[in-house]
Design an enzyme around this catalytic site. Sequence first.
Site, PDB file in Angstrom:
ATOM      1  N   SER A 757     161.663 106.203 -11.087  1.00  0.00           N
ATOM      2  CA  SER A 757     161.388 105.062 -11.967  1.00  0.00           C
ATOM      3  C   SER A 757     159.924 104.942 -12.361  1.00  0.00           C
ATOM      4  O   SER A 757     159.585 104.091 -13.196  1.00  0.00           O
ATOM      5  CB  SER A 757     161.836 103.766 -11.288  1.00  0.00           C
ATOM      6  OG  SER A 757     161.104 103.533 -10.103  1.00  0.00           O
ATOM      7  N   LYS A 800     162.653  94.230  -8.716  1.00  0.00           N
ATOM      8  CA  LYS A 800     161.429  94.543  -9.448  1.00  0.00           C
ATOM      9  C   LYS A 800     160.965  93.359 -10.292  1.00  0.00           C
ATOM     10  O   LYS A 800     159.761  93.062 -10.361  1.00  0.00           O
ATOM     11  CB  LYS A 800     161.650  95.774 -10.319  1.00  0.00           C
ATOM     12  CG  LYS A 800     161.856  97.059  -9.512  1.00  0.00           C
ATOM     13  CD  LYS A 800     162.155  98.239 -10.402  1.00  0.00           C
ATOM     14  CE  LYS A 800     162.331  99.507  -9.582  1.00  0.00           C
ATOM     15  NZ  LYS A 800     162.652 100.680 -10.413  1.00  0.00           N
TER      16      LYS A 800
END
EC number: 3.4.21.53
Length: 874
Positions: A757, A800
């Site tokens: 990511s 996140k």
Amino acid sequence: MTQLPHVRVDHMPQIRVLPVLPLDDAVVLPGMVVSLDMSDEQTRAAVDAARTGGSAGSSDARAPGISSRAAGRPAEVLLVPRVGGELAEVATVGVIEQVGRLPRGGSAAVVRGTARAQVGGVRPAPAGTDTTGTGTADATSGAGSGAGVQWVDAVVLDDSAATPFGALDDPAGTRAGSPADEAARVDKLAKEYRALVTDLLRQRGAWQVVDSVSAITDPGTLADTAGYSSYLTTAQKIELLGTPAVGTRLERLLTWTKEHLAEQDVAETIRRDVQEGMDRQQREFLLRRQLEAVRKELSELDGSGGGADGASGSEPADYRARVEAADLPEKVRAAALKEVDKLERTSDSSPEGGWIRTWLDTVLDLPWNVRAEDSYDIIAARAVLDADHAGLDDVKDRIIEHLAVRRRRADAGLGVVGGRRGGAVLALAGPPGVGKTSLGESIARAMGRSFVRVALGGVRDEAEIRGHRRTYVGALPGRIVRAIREAGSMNPVVLLDEVDKLGADYRGDPTAALLEVLDPEQNHTFRDHYLEVELDLSDVLFLATANVLEAIPAPLLDRMELIRLDGYTEDEKVVIARDHLLHRQLDRAGLAEGDVSVGDDALHALAGEYTREAGVRDLERSIARLLRKVVAQVALGAAALPVTIDAGDLTGYLGRPRHTPESAERTALPGVATGLAVTGAGGDVLFVEASLADAETGGGGITLTGQLGDVMKESAQIALSYLRSHGVELELPVGDLADRGVHVHVPAGAVPKDGPSAGVTMTTALASLLSGRPVRADVAMTGEVSLTGRVLPIGGVKQKLLAAHRAGLTTVLLPQRNGPDLDDVPAPVRDALTVHLVTDVREVLDLALEPAFDADHGGRSPGRAGHSPTALAA
């Protein structure tokens, strides 16, 4: 000594002159090997004489001569049985095979019997023979018996040719039959005798001797093995020695052996009768002791008026009554009664009795048919969950759904379907401090069930789950059975805490044992190794907690319904601190509710500036420290109760804030981008730094630091390759990369990192470095990048975004295909963030990089930092 009796022979006899070695009360038959102790003077003298003088012999009895040892004949002696001081008329020619010393001292001779012989007349010793037993030859002693050694004629008898002397072998010759008939008769007798001897040896357990006897094929050799028999007398063995005819020897051996076996049968019958009498007496003694115990218990019951304490509780009768009175399943009752039967046959001093009692106590303590009544008040259950925990709507909704389904099943009369009840297996995964363990108690209280916590952290023994087998000393049931016994019902809420901390070693893998426990298709017939009876776990609500899902084996994770607890928002933390943590810490500090008042602004500051975590443990510790400071100041007279604490007072109590927004400082220079990551403690902010080496001093290639994993290294390579191939389109000076090295660093260097990511963050950092345009300070991003510039989806979106919100960021760039994940993000966080869904790196660079101004507008040119960020809409 008697004269040589008449022996009828078919040819001339063989006569040898041999030294006499008398054997007291012993007989050696041909084929036997014996060891003779040479401490006896006569034995030593005979052996020495045979070894020094040898033997004499002649094939013609009318002209005997003496041959020397040089003729090749081995040293021989005549083994003559001596009974009552008299020598027998028959003897055995023995060959001296070995003379040596014994381990305990002294010497011995090994002699093998070779042939039968009749003892003849006395002969003088051969010349040069030692007749004194000292081992020194005397040349002058040529006649007489010598001092201690007697030499005689030995007439060797041939078993196949000779007819025994006297009446022992039909001297009249009346026995008829051809040689073939006689051979058949001998073979038949040998088979019968071998069968008797084999049976006798098997009774004694002499299996090696059985094999040796079975290997003998010669009837005469088989008959001569009787010399080893302990049940034959010396007279009987002398009679066998004087019987050269094999058939006659076997007939007599059969008679004597049958008589011995008959005596053995009588002795065995007597022994068996005595043993049965002893067993009968012992059984009668035990029964009488039990009868006395029963009478004692009855008398105590009568004396106490039938009270419950009259029974001992440790007697088999008491266990039988308890088993019959208990509400047990039929198979369990049958197994328990079987153990009671074993207990009744077990002695009080036997340790097995204690093991049986422990097993029975465990079985009787289990709540086999006891089940708590579920609370089907759905509204009240939701109120309990909301009162105990703020947020966590996913878990609360799942429990409410479970209760609603159970109520529906109960209304429809579907309590048990296919042998299975309506249990559930849920896995609560999330960072530490989000309330996974405490949530289990709230769920049990909302459902009206008992709660049991099973700590699995550090468990490495498979027997801890399935129990120890009863063959081991100190065996115990597994933790699941103990949890059911502790709960007191068959449908408790069982919390399997820290299931991801299980380990495996040589004792087995506990996670493999949990497969049966947590499988709804199998756990209705769970079988503990200790109990060895089926236990129905299908009505238990299992809650497994874990921090890291990657540590749980895939087959085990597949059996659980996963619910993620990604952490709390700042507002939820304030609610938890105000409604729960503050009250608990006031009690621990010894303060009343009105003694200390902490404002919401102070709680917001504690949650956002003094702690930065997914859970609330650090927040609770900060509140505890704050209250301790207040108590200390009151004790020192520096403050007086009540005390009110606002955000501005925190510095005086706790010092300066530990966490301040740093994104603006870090991204002020080109080459630094803000990313988002997921850790074991929840979501976190990740910075990616990039720099170009000087053209004159720096080498080519790319350098990666920060303990990056293989996937993250590949993301950096992909980002660099994409910028090189699309530099012209993006208006980036990628030609500088030809002779200048690129260094990418991801702080903190001591923390290992991996995952795909960070690809979009690395691409943005490198583009910022090459263009000279800084990344906007309020922007964070996450996503995987392909070589064609596509932004691919990633995981952990909720964690996140919570991390970005905690860090004070306002704009987040996400892959387009992660749009559905935004529904899992709490509404306050979604409202506070501007989320852009992107599909290509060009969109990311347009949104993340500061705009470039040319010199005509008085702005900065590419390669220089300057202007403040401009907000962009998605």
